[in-house]
Design a protein around this motif. Structure first.
Motif, short mmCIF file in Angstrom:
data_model
loop_
_atom_site.label_atom_id
_atom_site.label_comp_id
_atom_site.label_asym_id
_atom_site.label_seq_id
_atom_site.Cartn_x
_atom_site.Cartn_y
_atom_site.Cartn_z
N PHE A 92 -72.32 -75.07 21.05
CA PHE A 92 -71.15 -75.54 20.31
C PHE A 92 -71.11 -74.77 19.00
N LEU A 93 -69.90 -74.29 18.64
CA LEU A 93 -69.77 -73.48 17.42
C LEU A 93 -68.38 -73.62 16.83
N ALA A 94 -68.27 -73.19 15.57
CA ALA A 94 -66.99 -73.11 14.88
C ALA A 94 -66.79 -71.66 14.45
N GLU A 95 -65.61 -71.12 14.73
CA GLU A 95 -65.31 -69.73 14.37
C GLU A 95 -64.33 -69.71 13.21
N TYR A 96 -64.65 -68.93 12.20
CA TYR A 96 -63.79 -68.70 11.05
C TYR A 96 -63.43 -67.21 11.02
N ASP A 97 -62.64 -66.80 10.05
CA ASP A 97 -62.21 -65.40 9.97
C ASP A 97 -63.38 -64.42 9.97
N ASP A 98 -64.41 -64.69 9.20
CA ASP A 98 -65.51 -63.73 9.04
C ASP A 98 -66.85 -64.24 9.53
N VAL A 99 -66.90 -65.50 9.92
CA VAL A 99 -68.18 -66.15 10.23
C VAL A 99 -68.04 -67.02 11.47
N VAL A 100 -69.12 -67.08 12.24
CA VAL A 100 -69.24 -68.05 13.33
C VAL A 100 -70.44 -68.92 12.99
N ILE A 101 -70.24 -70.24 13.03
CA ILE A 101 -71.31 -71.18 12.71
C ILE A 101 -71.75 -71.87 14.00
N LEU A 102 -73.00 -71.62 14.39
CA LEU A 102 -73.56 -72.26 15.57
C LEU A 102 -74.00 -73.66 15.18
N LEU A 103 -73.55 -74.66 15.93
CA LEU A 103 -73.83 -76.06 15.59
C LEU A 103 -75.04 -76.62 16.32
N GLU A 104 -75.06 -76.45 17.62
CA GLU A 104 -76.17 -76.96 18.42
C GLU A 104 -76.02 -76.47 19.85
N ILE A 105 -77.10 -76.65 20.61
CA ILE A 105 -77.08 -76.42 22.05
C ILE A 105 -77.25 -77.79 22.69
N ASN A 106 -76.39 -78.10 23.65
CA ASN A 106 -76.41 -79.42 24.27
C ASN A 106 -75.80 -79.31 25.65
N ASP A 107 -75.53 -80.47 26.25
CA ASP A 107 -74.83 -80.50 27.54
C ASP A 107 -73.39 -80.95 27.28
#
Length: 168
Positions: A92-107
C-alpha cells in the motif's frame, strides 16, 4: 511543493523518477516480503519507481482500467501485488508529484473494512502527511534548482541567437 493533502489518484504510477520513502515504522504484516518471489518483486518495484520506469502489469490489479478502486478514489492510496496479480501480498502506498510513500505490506483486509480503508487510514494518515512534509523541502529545492538551470540555458540560447531586428 508536494501536495501533501492530495496524493495522486491515477490508477497507474507516473513514469518519471520519484524518491521512495517509507513511513516509520514500515511493517510487513503479511510476513512474506522477505520470501521469494515477493522480495524480488518488492525490490524491482522500488527500483522502477525510483528510475521512473513503468511497472509490469503483474503488479497491478486485474481489470485496472474498468473496475473501481474505492481506496484509491477516496483516499489516494494505491496497492500493488507482489508475486503476481492473483497474489494476496500487497504493498500500500501514496504517490505524490515527486515522492512515493510506502505505507505497509499486507493482504486484502483493508478492502474488507467498513468504510473501505478505514483501518489503513487511521494507522497512516498522520505519518503520510509528516513524511510528505519532510520530503517537500528537498523536492522543492530540487525543482527550484532545475528552474534556475533552465532559465540560464534560455538566457545563453538568447545570447547565441542572432537578433532578427532589422537595422534602421
Amino acid at each position: 511543493m508536494i501536495g501533501i493533502d492530495e496524493p495522486l489518484r491515477g490508477a497507474r504510477l507516473q513514469t518519471r523518477p520519484k524518491e521512495v520513502l517509507t513511513v516509520e515504522p514500515f511493517k510487513d504484516h503479511s510476513g512474506q516480503a522477505r520470501v521469494e518471489p515477493f522480495a524480488k518483486d518488492y525490490l524491482e518495484m522500488v527500483r522502477r519507481i525510483e528510475g521512473g520506469l513503468a511497472l509490469d502489469e503483474r503488479f497491478y490489479r486485474k481489470r485496472i482500467e474498468d473496475t473501481p478502486d474505492e481506496l484509491l478514489e477516496k483516499h489516494g492510496i494505491k496497492h500493488f501485488h507482489l508475486g503476481g496479480q492473483s497474489s494476496d501480498v500487497l504493498v500500500f502506498l501514496a504517490e505524490y508529484d515527486d515522492v512515493v510513500i510506502l505505507l505497509e505490506i499486507n493482504d486484502h483486509k483493508h478492502f474488507e473494512t467498513d468504510p473501505i480503508g478505514s483501518l489503513l487510514i487511521s494507522l497512516h494518515q498522520r505519518t503520510m502527511a509528516r513524511t510528505a512534509e519532510e520530503a517537500a523541502g528537498p523536492a522543492a529545492e530540487r525543482r527550484a534548482q532545475e528552474e534556475r538551470a533552465a532559465a540560464r540555458r534560455r538566457r545563453l540560447k538568447d545570447l547565441k541567437t542572432p537578433s532578427r531586428k532589422k537595422p534602421e
